[in-house]
Design a protein around this motif. Structure first.
Motif, PDB file in Angstrom:
ATOM      1  N   GLU A  54      -9.969   9.102 -26.235  1.00  0.00           N
ATOM      2  CA  GLU A  54     -10.623   9.004 -24.929  1.00  0.00           C
ATOM      3  C   GLU A  54     -11.687  10.078 -24.845  1.00  0.00           C
ATOM      4  O   GLU A  54     -11.411  11.262 -25.050  1.00  0.00           O
ATOM      5  CB  GLU A  54      -9.611   9.174 -23.791  1.00  0.00           C
ATOM      6  CG  GLU A  54     -10.244   9.013 -22.411  1.00  0.00           C
ATOM      7  CD  GLU A  54      -9.217   9.011 -21.285  1.00  0.00           C
ATOM      8  OE1 GLU A  54      -9.623   9.066 -20.109  1.00  0.00           O
ATOM      9  OE2 GLU A  54      -8.019   8.959 -21.594  1.00  0.00           O
ATOM     10  N   LYS A  56     -14.654  11.869 -22.538  1.00  0.00           N
ATOM     11  CA  LYS A  56     -15.194  12.078 -21.204  1.00  0.00           C
ATOM     12  C   LYS A  56     -16.708  11.857 -21.232  1.00  0.00           C
ATOM     13  O   LYS A  56     -17.385  12.246 -22.185  1.00  0.00           O
ATOM     14  CB  LYS A  56     -14.881  13.495 -20.703  1.00  0.00           C
ATOM     15  CG  LYS A  56     -13.392  13.824 -20.654  1.00  0.00           C
ATOM     16  CD  LYS A  56     -12.664  12.977 -19.635  1.00  0.00           C
ATOM     17  CE  LYS A  56     -11.192  13.366 -19.557  1.00  0.00           C
ATOM     18  NZ  LYS A  56     -10.434  12.511 -18.619  1.00  0.00           N
ATOM     19  N   ILE A  88     -19.505   5.656 -14.719  1.00  0.00           N
ATOM     20  CA  ILE A  88     -18.451   5.675 -15.735  1.00  0.00           C
ATOM     21  C   ILE A  88     -18.197   7.129 -16.120  1.00  0.00           C
ATOM     22  O   ILE A  88     -19.115   7.851 -16.491  1.00  0.00           O
ATOM     23  CB  ILE A  88     -18.859   4.834 -16.950  1.00  0.00           C
ATOM     24  CG1 ILE A  88     -19.030   3.368 -16.531  1.00  0.00           C
ATOM     25  CG2 ILE A  88     -17.833   4.951 -18.067  1.00  0.00           C
ATOM     26  CD1 ILE A  88     -19.624   2.493 -17.597  1.00  0.00           C
ATOM     27  N   ARG A  89     -16.938   7.533 -16.028  1.00  0.00           N
ATOM     28  CA  ARG A  89     -16.578   8.923 -16.274  1.00  0.00           C
ATOM     29  C   ARG A  89     -15.814   9.130 -17.576  1.00  0.00           C
ATOM     30  O   ARG A  89     -15.668  10.258 -18.026  1.00  0.00           O
ATOM     31  CB  ARG A  89     -15.749   9.458 -15.090  1.00  0.00           C
ATOM     32  CG  ARG A  89     -16.527   9.489 -13.787  1.00  0.00           C
ATOM     33  CD  ARG A  89     -17.722  10.422 -13.881  1.00  0.00           C
ATOM     34  NE  ARG A  89     -18.554  10.407 -12.682  1.00  0.00           N
ATOM     35  CZ  ARG A  89     -19.668   9.755 -12.550  1.00  0.00           C
ATOM     36  NH1 ARG A  89     -20.114   9.023 -13.577  1.00  0.00           N
ATOM     37  NH2 ARG A  89     -20.380   9.816 -11.444  1.00  0.00           N
ATOM     38  N   SER A  90     -15.305   8.077 -18.188  1.00  0.00           N
ATOM     39  CA  SER A  90     -14.651   8.202 -19.489  1.00  0.00           C
ATOM     40  C   SER A  90     -14.552   6.818 -20.122  1.00  0.00           C
ATOM     41  O   SER A  90     -14.584   5.804 -19.420  1.00  0.00           O
ATOM     42  CB  SER A  90     -13.256   8.825 -19.368  1.00  0.00           C
ATOM     43  OG  SER A  90     -12.371   7.972 -18.684  1.00  0.00           O
ATOM     44  N   GLN A  92     -12.232   4.748 -23.278  1.00  0.00           N
ATOM     45  CA  GLN A  92     -11.059   4.793 -24.153  1.00  0.00           C
ATOM     46  C   GLN A  92     -11.275   3.799 -25.286  1.00  0.00           C
ATOM     47  O   GLN A  92     -11.452   2.605 -25.044  1.00  0.00           O
ATOM     48  CB  GLN A  92      -9.799   4.452 -23.359  1.00  0.00           C
ATOM     49  CG  GLN A  92      -8.505   4.684 -24.118  1.00  0.00           C
ATOM     50  CD  GLN A  92      -7.292   4.363 -23.271  1.00  0.00           C
ATOM     51  OE1 GLN A  92      -7.029   3.191 -22.979  1.00  0.00           O
ATOM     52  NE2 GLN A  92      -6.573   5.389 -22.851  1.00  0.00           N
ATOM     53  N   ASP A 116     -15.986  -4.332 -16.382  1.00  0.00           N
ATOM     54  CA  ASP A 116     -14.705  -4.961 -16.668  1.00  0.00           C
ATOM     55  C   ASP A 116     -14.873  -6.272 -17.433  1.00  0.00           C
ATOM     56  O   ASP A 116     -13.971  -7.107 -17.445  1.00  0.00           O
ATOM     57  CB  ASP A 116     -13.932  -5.211 -15.371  1.00  0.00           C
ATOM     58  CG  ASP A 116     -14.723  -6.073 -14.383  1.00  0.00           C
ATOM     59  OD1 ASP A 116     -15.922  -6.314 -14.643  1.00  0.00           O
ATOM     60  OD2 ASP A 116     -14.147  -6.484 -13.355  1.00  0.00           O
ATOM     61  N   ALA A 124     -12.143   0.452 -23.267  1.00  0.00           N
ATOM     62  CA  ALA A 124     -11.845   0.456 -21.833  1.00  0.00           C
ATOM     63  C   ALA A 124     -12.678   1.548 -21.175  1.00  0.00           C
ATOM     64  O   ALA A 124     -12.718   2.689 -21.652  1.00  0.00           O
ATOM     65  CB  ALA A 124     -10.356   0.712 -21.589  1.00  0.00           C
ATOM     66  N   HIS A 126     -13.543   3.761 -17.696  1.00  0.00           N
ATOM     67  CA  HIS A 126     -12.896   4.245 -16.478  1.00  0.00           C
ATOM     68  C   HIS A 126     -13.986   4.726 -15.521  1.00  0.00           C
ATOM     69  O   HIS A 126     -14.788   5.604 -15.869  1.00  0.00           O
ATOM     70  CB  HIS A 126     -11.925   5.375 -16.799  1.00  0.00           C
ATOM     71  CG  HIS A 126     -10.843   4.976 -17.764  1.00  0.00           C
ATOM     72  ND1 HIS A 126      -9.769   4.201 -17.413  1.00  0.00           N
ATOM     73  CD2 HIS A 126     -10.704   5.227 -19.097  1.00  0.00           C
ATOM     74  CE1 HIS A 126      -8.987   4.008 -18.464  1.00  0.00           C
ATOM     75  NE2 HIS A 126      -9.548   4.613 -19.508  1.00  0.00           N
ATOM     76  N   ARG A 129     -14.442   7.212  -8.515  1.00  0.00           N
ATOM     77  CA  ARG A 129     -13.940   6.582  -7.294  1.00  0.00           C
ATOM     78  C   ARG A 129     -15.015   5.756  -6.603  1.00  0.00           C
ATOM     79  O   ARG A 129     -14.783   4.620  -6.201  1.00  0.00           O
ATOM     80  CB  ARG A 129     -13.424   7.660  -6.335  1.00  0.00           C
ATOM     81  CG  ARG A 129     -12.791   7.091  -5.069  1.00  0.00           C
ATOM     82  CD  ARG A 129     -12.210   8.191  -4.220  1.00  0.00           C
ATOM     83  NE  ARG A 129     -13.256   9.132  -3.820  1.00  0.00           N
ATOM     84  CZ  ARG A 129     -13.019  10.231  -3.091  1.00  0.00           C
ATOM     85  NH1 ARG A 129     -11.783  10.532  -2.741  1.00  0.00           N
ATOM     86  NH2 ARG A 129     -14.011  11.036  -2.753  1.00  0.00           N
ATOM     87  N   SER A 132     -15.786   2.607  -8.562  1.00  0.00           N
ATOM     88  CA  SER A 132     -14.706   1.630  -8.423  1.00  0.00           C
ATOM     89  C   SER A 132     -14.791   0.904  -7.092  1.00  0.00           C
ATOM     90  O   SER A 132     -14.566  -0.311  -7.008  1.00  0.00           O
ATOM     91  CB  SER A 132     -13.350   2.335  -8.554  1.00  0.00           C
ATOM     92  OG  SER A 132     -13.206   2.932  -9.824  1.00  0.00           O
TER      93      SER A 132
END
Length: 337
Positions: A54, A56, A88-90, A92, A116, A124, A126, A129, A132
């Motif tokens: 993962e 960052k 986008i903050r990270s 995976q 998504d 993936a 992430h 907030r 999202s």
């Protein structure tokens, strides 16, 4: 905290950054893009051996266990900046990721693919907030409104006119994906970047056995030299110079040796060699690039013992210390050195 070995990650990210740059210049079917995709594929097994990783996402690059990955790679920094700007903050990365999944991530960075989307495969992303919340709101707007119970039909009315169906715009072909500003570049489907052609020419020179073929390849390298220098990629210049130095071990013709020395001298003037030496002094240089730099600096130190080389070594004090390889004479050195 003890620094961890990021060699496999650095090699994979180097290939990913190069591919990201080329996909913004050429269509997916271009030979340079296909070659870059093969480079990604070859680096993925070593990355998969690390398991799930993962990274960052920062505004200026990627972070892993607190370490800044490839801080001097402008392509990776640009990719991370675009992903960060989209919330986008990270990311995976799971074993089984393919080069097509990375192309999907490039689409997320430029806004052509949703975070998504299934095209991301084993990658993936992430979101922060706020991002999202924006994604959830956009998904809610796309959902159809709940149906309401139909009212009793009114009195008979004249039949409505036939409905007009507007066909959806056809999906763009893979060869034409991109902005309109790229249309001028797409005409050059058979033109490779100068650094890619120079690497191929050095590989061909190492494999060539006839002097006639060697002279033709050296002539091509002379033509490519201005283009390679214009890229301002010290790693590419070092790789070509190191390859030329290796070719001297198998070439016995003095004229061809002298021609190789002239090409190497044209590629590496005083300013470029000083940048190579400075790059060797940096702490986070990928192992493959460091090896090319050490070989190139050692070869040029043996072949260019003039005043400007003495000045560089006097300022840096460690032109050959990264590997402890002495700048001694070589069995076969061009007569121009």
């Amino acid at each position: 905290m003890m620094a961890i070995d990021t060699g496999a990650v650095d090699r994979a990210l180097g290939a990913i950054g190069t591919t990201f740059r080329l996909t913004r210049l050429y269509p997916p079917s271009h030979p340079a893009v296909l070659e870059a995709m093969r480079q990604i594929t070859s680096s993925l097994p070593a990355l998969a051996s690390l398991g799930t990783v993962e990274w960052k996402i920062g505004a200026t690059g990627l972070l892993w266990h607190g370490q800044h990955l490839l801080p001097r790679n402008t392509q990776i920094a640009e990719l991370a900046g675009l992903l960060f700007a989209r919330g986008i903050r990270s990311i995976q990365v799971n074993p089984g990721v393919t080069s097509e999944h990375w192309l999907g991530l490039f689409g997320v960075a430029v806004g052509n693919v949703a975070p998504d989307d299934a095209v991301l495969g084993r990658i993936a992303v992430h979101l922060g907030r706020r991002a999202s919340q924006r994604l959830s709101a956009s998904r809610a707007r796309e959902e159809p409104a709940p149906s309401v119970e139909a009212a009793p039909p009114p009195a008979p009315t004249p039949p409505p006119s036939a409905p007009v169906f507007v066909p959806a715009a056809p999906a763009p072909h893979a060869d034409t994906v991109g902005s309109s500003r790229q249309s001028g570049v797409f005409r050059q489907d058979n033109v490779l970047p100068a650094d890619v052609e120079a690497r191929r020419a050095v590989t061909a020179l190492l494999a060539a056995s006839r002097p006639e073929d060697q002279r033709v390849i050296i002539g091509k390298l002379r033509q490519l030299t201005p283009g390679v220098i214009a890229l301002r990629d010290i790693g590419a210049v070092a790789e070509v110079v190191a390859g030329l130095d290796r070719s001297l071990g198998k070439i016995q013709d003095p004229d061809i040796q002298e021609a190789i020395g002239e090409v190497a001298a044209a590629l590496a003037d005083e300013g470029i060699v000083e940048r190579m030496v400075a790059r060797l002094g940096e702490p986070r240089v990928p192992p493959a690039e460091r090896a090319h730099l050490v070989n190139a600096v050692g070869a040029l130190g043996r072949c260019q013992p003039g005043r400007w080389w003495t000045r560089i070594c006097t300022r840096r004090r460690s032109c050959a210390k990264p590997t402890g390889r002495p700048c001694g004479p070589r069995a076969s050195v061009p007569s121009s050195c």
